[in-house]
Design a protein around this motif. Sequence first.
Motif, PDB file in Angstrom:
ATOM      1  N   ARG A 123      36.383  37.722  42.278  1.00  0.00           N
ATOM      2  CA  ARG A 123      36.534  37.311  40.878  1.00  0.00           C
ATOM      3  C   ARG A 123      38.006  37.072  40.521  1.00  0.00           C
ATOM      4  NH1 ARG A 123      31.967  37.842  37.799  1.00  0.00           N
ATOM      5  NH2 ARG A 123      30.270  38.978  38.753  1.00  0.00           N
ATOM      6  N   THR A 124      38.749  36.552  41.472  1.00  0.00           N
ATOM      7  CA  THR A 124      40.156  36.194  41.288  1.00  0.00           C
ATOM      8  C   THR A 124      40.926  37.356  40.666  1.00  0.00           C
ATOM      9  OG1 THR A 124      39.311  34.007  40.777  1.00  0.00           O
ATOM     10  CG2 THR A 124      41.648  34.334  40.512  1.00  0.00           C
ATOM     11  N   PRO A 125      41.420  38.310  41.478  1.00  0.00           N
ATOM     12  CA  PRO A 125      41.918  39.568  40.941  1.00  0.00           C
ATOM     13  C   PRO A 125      42.879  39.453  39.776  1.00  0.00           C
ATOM     14  CG  PRO A 125      41.836  39.664  43.310  1.00  0.00           C
ATOM     15  CD  PRO A 125      41.470  38.253  42.933  1.00  0.00           C
ATOM     16  N   LEU A 126      43.896  38.604  39.877  1.00  0.00           N
ATOM     17  CA  LEU A 126      44.861  38.525  38.787  1.00  0.00           C
ATOM     18  C   LEU A 126      44.205  37.976  37.527  1.00  0.00           C
ATOM     19  CD1 LEU A 126      47.673  38.812  37.679  1.00  0.00           C
ATOM     20  CD2 LEU A 126      48.214  36.555  38.596  1.00  0.00           C
ATOM     21  N   ARG A 127      43.386  36.930  37.661  1.00  0.00           N
ATOM     22  CA  ARG A 127      42.745  36.360  36.474  1.00  0.00           C
ATOM     23  C   ARG A 127      41.774  37.355  35.854  1.00  0.00           C
ATOM     24  NH1 ARG A 127      41.993  29.899  37.096  1.00  0.00           N
ATOM     25  NH2 ARG A 127      43.966  29.482  38.121  1.00  0.00           N
ATOM     26  N   GLN A 128      41.053  38.096  36.717  1.00  0.00           N
ATOM     27  CA  GLN A 128      40.138  39.103  36.189  1.00  0.00           C
ATOM     28  C   GLN A 128      40.915  40.178  35.445  1.00  0.00           C
ATOM     29  OE1 GLN A 128      37.003  38.850  36.123  1.00  0.00           O
ATOM     30  NE2 GLN A 128      36.295  40.891  35.516  1.00  0.00           N
ATOM     31  N   PHE A 129      42.054  40.582  36.000  1.00  0.00           N
ATOM     32  CA  PHE A 129      42.898  41.581  35.347  1.00  0.00           C
ATOM     33  C   PHE A 129      43.365  41.065  33.986  1.00  0.00           C
ATOM     34  CE2 PHE A 129      46.935  43.617  34.421  1.00  0.00           C
ATOM     35  CZ  PHE A 129      46.681  44.955  34.721  1.00  0.00           C
ATOM     36  N   GLY A 178      48.135  55.493  41.852  1.00  0.00           N
ATOM     37  CA  GLY A 178      47.840  54.059  41.843  1.00  0.00           C
ATOM     38  C   GLY A 178      48.717  53.298  42.816  1.00  0.00           C
ATOM     39  N   LEU A 179      49.997  53.666  42.879  1.00  0.00           N
ATOM     40  CA  LEU A 179      50.927  52.992  43.788  1.00  0.00           C
ATOM     41  C   LEU A 179      50.595  53.254  45.248  1.00  0.00           C
ATOM     42  CD1 LEU A 179      54.283  53.665  41.892  1.00  0.00           C
ATOM     43  CD2 LEU A 179      53.137  51.457  42.172  1.00  0.00           C
ATOM     44  N   GLY A 185      49.461  51.533  38.068  1.00  0.00           N
ATOM     45  CA  GLY A 185      49.906  51.670  39.451  1.00  0.00           C
ATOM     46  C   GLY A 185      49.110  50.810  40.403  1.00  0.00           C
ATOM     47  N   LEU A 186      47.792  50.711  40.179  1.00  0.00           N
ATOM     48  CA  LEU A 186      46.954  49.847  41.019  1.00  0.00           C
ATOM     49  C   LEU A 186      47.418  48.400  40.947  1.00  0.00           C
ATOM     50  CD1 LEU A 186      43.313  51.115  40.252  1.00  0.00           C
ATOM     51  CD2 LEU A 186      44.614  51.481  42.353  1.00  0.00           C
ATOM     52  N   GLU A 187      47.690  47.912  39.727  1.00  0.00           N
ATOM     53  CA  GLU A 187      48.090  46.518  39.586  1.00  0.00           C
ATOM     54  C   GLU A 187      49.472  46.283  40.162  1.00  0.00           C
ATOM     55  OE1 GLU A 187      48.075  42.555  38.925  1.00  0.00           O
ATOM     56  OE2 GLU A 187      46.424  43.990  39.022  1.00  0.00           O
ATOM     57  N   ALA A 188      50.379  47.258  40.004  1.00  0.00           N
ATOM     58  CA  ALA A 188      51.705  47.113  40.605  1.00  0.00           C
ATOM     59  C   ALA A 188      51.588  47.022  42.126  1.00  0.00           C
ATOM     60  CB  ALA A 188      52.588  48.299  40.212  1.00  0.00           C
TER      61      ALA A 188
END
Length: 629
Positions: free
Chosen positions: A22-28, A252-253, A95-98
């Motif tokens: 689901r396109t991770p960045l776009r979903q985020f 998260g990191l 942290g997950l997104e970073a």
Amino acid sequence: MTESRDESGPFAGRTAWARSLRTPLRQFLRTETGGATVLLAATLAALIWANADAGSYERLWGTEASVTFGGTGISQDLRDWVNGGLMTVFFFVVGLEARREFDVGELRDRRRLALPLAAGLGGMMAPIAIYLAFNAGQPTAHGWGIAMSTDTAFALGVLALVGRRFPARLRAYLLTATVVDDVVALAVIGIYYSEDVHAPALLAALGVFAVIVAIRAAGVRQFGVYVLLGVGAWAALESSGVEPVVIGLAMGLLTYAHPAARSDLERASEVFRLFREQPTPEYARSAQTNVAAAISPNDRLQLLIHPWTSYVIVPLFALANAGISISGDFLGRAFTSPVTLGVLVGYVAGKPVGILGFSWLVTRLSRGRLRPPVGWAAVAGGGTVAGVGFTVALLIAALTFTGPRLEEAKIGILSAALVATVLTWAVVRATWLLPPAWRLRALLGTAETIIDLAAPVDSERDHIRGPARAPVTVVEYGDFECPYCGQAEDVIRELLADYGDVRYVWRHLPLTDVHPQAQLAAQAAEAAAEQGAFWEMHDLLLDRQDALQPKDLVRYAAELGLDVDRFRADLRANVGTDRIAEDVDSADLSGVSGTPTFFVNGRRHTGAYDITALSAAVKTARKAIALRS
């Protein structure tokens, strides 16, 4: 990747990347911007509640709640449980997104780390300096941390509302920069805003975290183990006097991200096939485990937790912290207070000055080797919208002040969000008044984009349609038996008909674990290529995906007027298998795991592959080339 050709299904019209992840960045971004609406509603609810009945508001959030185990436990009011407990989960998602950006996002090219890092740091240092200037020599100076952190959810929501004309890459750049200030802000909270640190408890927390690092390195995947250890580390930090939310960011990191590997997907297909043949509980558990293992822990956890943080935890935090009683006397006092003015001016002026100024400085110092992925007007818009501070700002305000000073800080934070929204709208309007050529450069810039395609197009080797020297190249990794590739073919033909300056490249990626005839069909296309008829066979195979048996392939060769005996001999001799294997290897190197996957001028195309989306990608690539020429 399924056998159904129903175009109304949930995956219809999407690339394999978008279907599987689901396109991770776009979903985020979608979740963040959707959550911003709920966050705004919660903020308004808190303000209405606090002004309608301030007593009940404070009584509820001041209610004591305790958790005890044996003779020990933790007791604090509901607001502290939200701020120090639930917000730990929020910072875990940060942290997950970073980590995801560092592993597979814009920062996977380490050379690009310097620019968003500088923008993030500049966007913190300038507001801090402004706040300190307003509060110099006063006891309120220690509240400088309030003005430093952007609220990612709110800022992206504002950008979606008033800045939708800005290029999509601005959202990625802004997200990366705000992740930097979230990380630094959490470090500041843990070090500067922690009081009366109890060393034994802090050492215990560090010991638990060391165990987490060790078992992560050992490959332990049981989620429950990490939850238990994380709760233990959180409790130890809470007892130590250090703000416990930092453990969420740290964990998260640690959680790595990676694209789904084709080998993992093939293994998942195999165990699912075994379950289909023998639907036993053992095979069901094995299939579930292998399917989950194909996706990185980072993506699995974001899918699970991120909606909860955006739609529940952060709005609940706003409801608990944003309520202030507003009156004429209070506003008059607040807007002459150095706390309110320091926060307001720090966000509204400091954020754009810091982000824009430091981005420009790095570009100059690198002599143009490092540039923002968008134009300077877009960077300016990102700077103004970064003035929307909320979550971390309120958290630090609650740690720093009480009573009237806390109320003054809160009104500064809320006012900054409103003014930053208006300024962002003004930047958008001013940019759109520029002449078209200037506007294009101001929005898109001249930076080189990250190249995702590992193997560059080779005109001597690749199968190419369109002008050999076309400025825009669309590469598709496809499978002749994949129904989505069949749907995409009509779009590709329309695209080539509409644009005379686009060349199209087909590369093989037969998914033999789900499409048993795909490999032979690819070999048939290569056998036809030996007689100069690759594209004719390519078109037939995609038009007749339900008939790809050997006898069908021979019949197609006859229809095309090929030498059928030579065609049969080439199929038996496995002609073209080396080329197909090379395409598969290049797909693996490019992180391609499903079909169809498209690259436009070397950059992965994510999202829909209808004519509108692909045309927009081609136009953007063409404009980027024109700006760099």
